[in-house]
Scaffold this motif. Structure first.
Motif, PDB file in Angstrom:
ATOM      1  N   LYS A  41       0.568  -1.077  -0.056  1.00 36.34           N
ATOM      2  CA  LYS A  41      -0.148  -0.150  -0.085  1.00 36.34           C
ATOM      3  C   LYS A  41       1.137   1.535  -0.238  1.00 36.34           C
ATOM      4  CE  LYS A  41      -3.933  -1.814   0.235  1.00 36.34           C
ATOM      5  NZ  LYS A  41      -4.537  -1.868  -1.118  1.00 36.34           N
ATOM      6  N   VAL A  42       1.785   1.523   0.651  1.00 36.56           N
ATOM      7  CA  VAL A  42       2.678   2.280   0.909  1.00 36.56           C
ATOM      8  C   VAL A  42       3.287   2.371  -0.462  1.00 36.56           C
ATOM      9  CG1 VAL A  42       5.200   2.889   1.479  1.00 36.56           C
ATOM     10  CG2 VAL A  42       4.086   2.101   2.911  1.00 36.56           C
ATOM     11  N   ARG A  43       3.629   1.429  -1.691  1.00 32.12           N
ATOM     12  CA  ARG A  43       4.788   1.617  -2.614  1.00 32.12           C
ATOM     13  C   ARG A  43       3.228   2.515  -3.609  1.00 32.12           C
ATOM     14  NH1 ARG A  43       7.000  -3.834  -1.255  1.00 32.12           N
ATOM     15  NH2 ARG A  43       4.501  -4.613  -2.638  1.00 32.12           N
ATOM     16  N   GLU A  44       2.600   1.923  -3.387  1.00 28.61           N
ATOM     17  CA  GLU A  44       1.423   1.967  -4.209  1.00 28.61           C
ATOM     18  C   GLU A  44       0.634   3.888  -4.387  1.00 28.61           C
ATOM     19  OE1 GLU A  44      -1.882  -0.691  -3.600  1.00 28.61           O
ATOM     20  OE2 GLU A  44      -1.389  -2.427  -4.481  1.00 28.61           O
ATOM     21  N   SER A  45       0.723   3.835  -2.821  1.00 31.72           N
ATOM     22  CA  SER A  45       0.276   5.257  -2.521  1.00 31.72           C
ATOM     23  C   SER A  45       1.416   6.810  -2.894  1.00 31.72           C
ATOM     24  CB  SER A  45       0.403   5.379  -0.985  1.00 31.72           C
ATOM     25  OG  SER A  45      -0.973   4.897  -0.352  1.00 31.72           O
ATOM     26  N   VAL A  46       2.570   5.789  -3.205  1.00 33.09           N
ATOM     27  CA  VAL A  46       3.990   7.096  -3.996  1.00 33.09           C
ATOM     28  C   VAL A  46       3.655   7.642  -5.102  1.00 33.09           C
ATOM     29  CG1 VAL A  46       6.254   6.830  -4.017  1.00 33.09           C
ATOM     30  CG2 VAL A  46       5.470   6.254  -1.426  1.00 33.09           C
ATOM     31  N   LYS A  47       3.303   5.792  -5.830  1.00 33.80           N
ATOM     32  CA  LYS A  47       2.949   6.098  -7.339  1.00 33.80           C
ATOM     33  C   LYS A  47       2.014   6.889  -7.406  1.00 33.80           C
ATOM     34  CE  LYS A  47       4.989   1.077  -8.684  1.00 33.80           C
ATOM     35  NZ  LYS A  47       4.077   0.404  -9.307  1.00 33.80           N
ATOM     36  N   ARG A  48       1.123   7.349  -6.856  1.00 30.60           N
ATOM     37  CA  ARG A  48      -0.206   8.217  -6.996  1.00 30.60           C
ATOM     38  C   ARG A  48       0.590   9.540  -6.709  1.00 30.60           C
ATOM     39  NH1 ARG A  48      -3.262   3.326  -5.333  1.00 30.60           N
ATOM     40  NH2 ARG A  48      -3.452   3.790  -3.630  1.00 30.60           N
ATOM     41  N   LYS A  49       1.537   9.463  -6.607  1.00 28.50           N
ATOM     42  CA  LYS A  49       1.904  10.766  -5.406  1.00 28.50           C
ATOM     43  C   LYS A  49       1.156  10.794  -4.327  1.00 28.50           C
ATOM     44  CE  LYS A  49       4.775  11.297  -9.398  1.00 28.50           C
ATOM     45  NZ  LYS A  49       5.796  10.663  -9.651  1.00 28.50           N
ATOM     46  N   LYS A  50       1.228  10.273  -3.385  1.00 29.34           N
ATOM     47  CA  LYS A  50       0.212  10.377  -2.523  1.00 29.34           C
ATOM     48  C   LYS A  50       1.328  10.545  -0.879  1.00 29.34           C
ATOM     49  CE  LYS A  50      -3.693  11.090  -3.962  1.00 29.34           C
ATOM     50  NZ  LYS A  50      -3.950  12.684  -3.894  1.00 29.34           N
ATOM     51  N   VAL A  51       1.484  10.875   0.023  1.00 30.03           N
ATOM     52  CA  VAL A  51       1.680  10.664   0.774  1.00 30.03           C
ATOM     53  C   VAL A  51       1.281   9.652   1.869  1.00 30.03           C
ATOM     54  CG1 VAL A  51       3.117  11.757   3.769  1.00 30.03           C
ATOM     55  CG2 VAL A  51       2.830  13.016   1.480  1.00 30.03           C
ATOM     56  N   PRO A  52       1.738   7.996   2.292  1.00 32.16           N
ATOM     57  CA  PRO A  52       1.700   7.333   2.634  1.00 32.16           C
ATOM     58  C   PRO A  52       1.574   8.300   3.931  1.00 32.16           C
ATOM     59  CG  PRO A  52       3.250   6.488   1.533  1.00 32.16           C
ATOM     60  CD  PRO A  52       3.659   7.591   1.596  1.00 32.16           C
ATOM     61  N   VAL A  53       0.472   7.040   4.936  1.00 30.57           N
ATOM     62  CA  VAL A  53       0.023   8.093   6.678  1.00 30.57           C
ATOM     63  C   VAL A  53       0.329   7.061   7.795  1.00 30.57           C
ATOM     64  CG1 VAL A  53      -0.336   9.737   8.146  1.00 30.57           C
ATOM     65  CG2 VAL A  53      -0.099  10.137   6.531  1.00 30.57           C
TER      66      VAL A  53
END
Length: 310
Positions: free
Chosen positions: A85-97
């Motif tokens: 989920k962290v990798r997917e969030s980063v790919k979407r230009k989001k900050v994983p929290v």
């Protein structure tokens, strides 16, 4: 090249982690990952104080309602799913929290987990050796194949001695070497860990209030439904399940059940704080009863955003 930022918000139950986390979205493009070992269970919404569905539609929140409460869910499974989920969030230009109070989940996700492998046959053989020849014999053998582990494990710690020798017999590699090669998020990401700390009286008052909300919000009916199912070992340990079960079975009144829930939750919060105080790298933030949690979130965003923007 700067590493992508991953923000962790940790602390005891009732400290305001979820509210602070959601307020972060005012300042950063966030996606959320739960690090709560009870909220992964389906149908345990009230008893785990899970984020309501309407807010889950508004805020991208992962690893809630993963498995039925009859199943067990391992730390390794969590780390695998959370890292994805962290990798997917980063790919979407989001900050994983990552938000949660399960210390082992948090530590393992950040620093990695040693892949568990075992052999009942080898372990049984080593246990017989311990009985026949004593711990000193096992410790001496470990010193020959893995001096680093032998220096770390006490001669009277039979369980760890056997585990270290078991791993060596299976892999022909020292357990100390294998443990050093485990990799968590900290290898590839700029991990920022923020801990929320409240005055004990304030924290306990918030816990008591939350339990009251649970009871008035349908907790009894939810526990009734859960008890009609075959609960797994972990789900059955969730605070609120056994206390309410005692009331439903007529062992004591509702007032006593609520008192037990509040007491056990306070004890749990104390254990959480003990765990997190021992963890390195946490930036602690004092939160007062009258603090604006949006301002706490803004403070976290300002401390962490330089890594994201760069």
């Amino acid at each position: 090249m700067k590493k992508p930022v991953v923000i962790f918000i940790v602390g005891p139950t009732g400290s305001g982690k979820t509210q602070v986390g959601l307020n972060l979205s005012r300042y950063l493009p966030c996606e959320y990952i739960s690090a709560d070992s009870m909220q992964i269970y389906k149908g345990m919404d009230i008893v785990t104080d899970k984020l309501v569905v309407s807010l889950r539609r508004k805020y991208p929140y992962h690893l809630l309602d993963v498995v039925p409460p009859s199943k067990e869910y391992s730390v390794a499974a969590f780390c695998l799913a959370a890292a994805r989920k962290v990798r997917e969030s980063v790919k979407r230009k989001k900050v994983p929290v990552v938000v949660g109070g399960t210390g082992l989940y948090v530590r393992s996700l950040i620093h990695g987990i040693f892949e568990e492998r075992s052999s009942a046959e080898i372990r049984s053989s080593l246990m017989h050796l311990a009985v026949e020849k004593g711990n000193s014999f096992l410790h001496q053998r470990l010193g020959q194949v893995d001096p680093q582990a032998a220096g770390r494990i006490h001669v009277h710690d039979t369980k760890r001695l056997i585990r270290a020798l078991e791993v060596f017999e299976m892999t022909r590699r020292p357990i100390s070497e294998l443990q050093q090669k485990r990799q968590g998020l900290i290898v590839a990401y700029d991990v920022r860990i923020f801990g929320l700390e409240r005055d004990r009286a304030d924290l306990y008052a918030r816990i008591d209030q939350r339990v009251d909300f649970m009871v008035h919000g349908g907790l009894l009916d939810e526990v009734r439904r859960l008890l009609r199912r075959c609960l797994g070992r972990t789900a059955s340990q969730c605070i609120g399940v056994r206390e309410i079960e005692g009331f439903l079975k007529g062992q004591y009144g509702l007032e006593e059940a609520v008192r037990l829930m509040k007491r056990n939750t306070r004890h749990f919060a104390k254990r959480q704080m003990t765990w997190f105080r021992r963890e390195p790298g946490i930036e602690w933030i004092k939160v007062a009863a009258d603090d604006d949690l949006a301002q706490i979130a803004r403070m976290i965003a300002e401390r962490a955003s330089h890594g994201w923007r760069e």
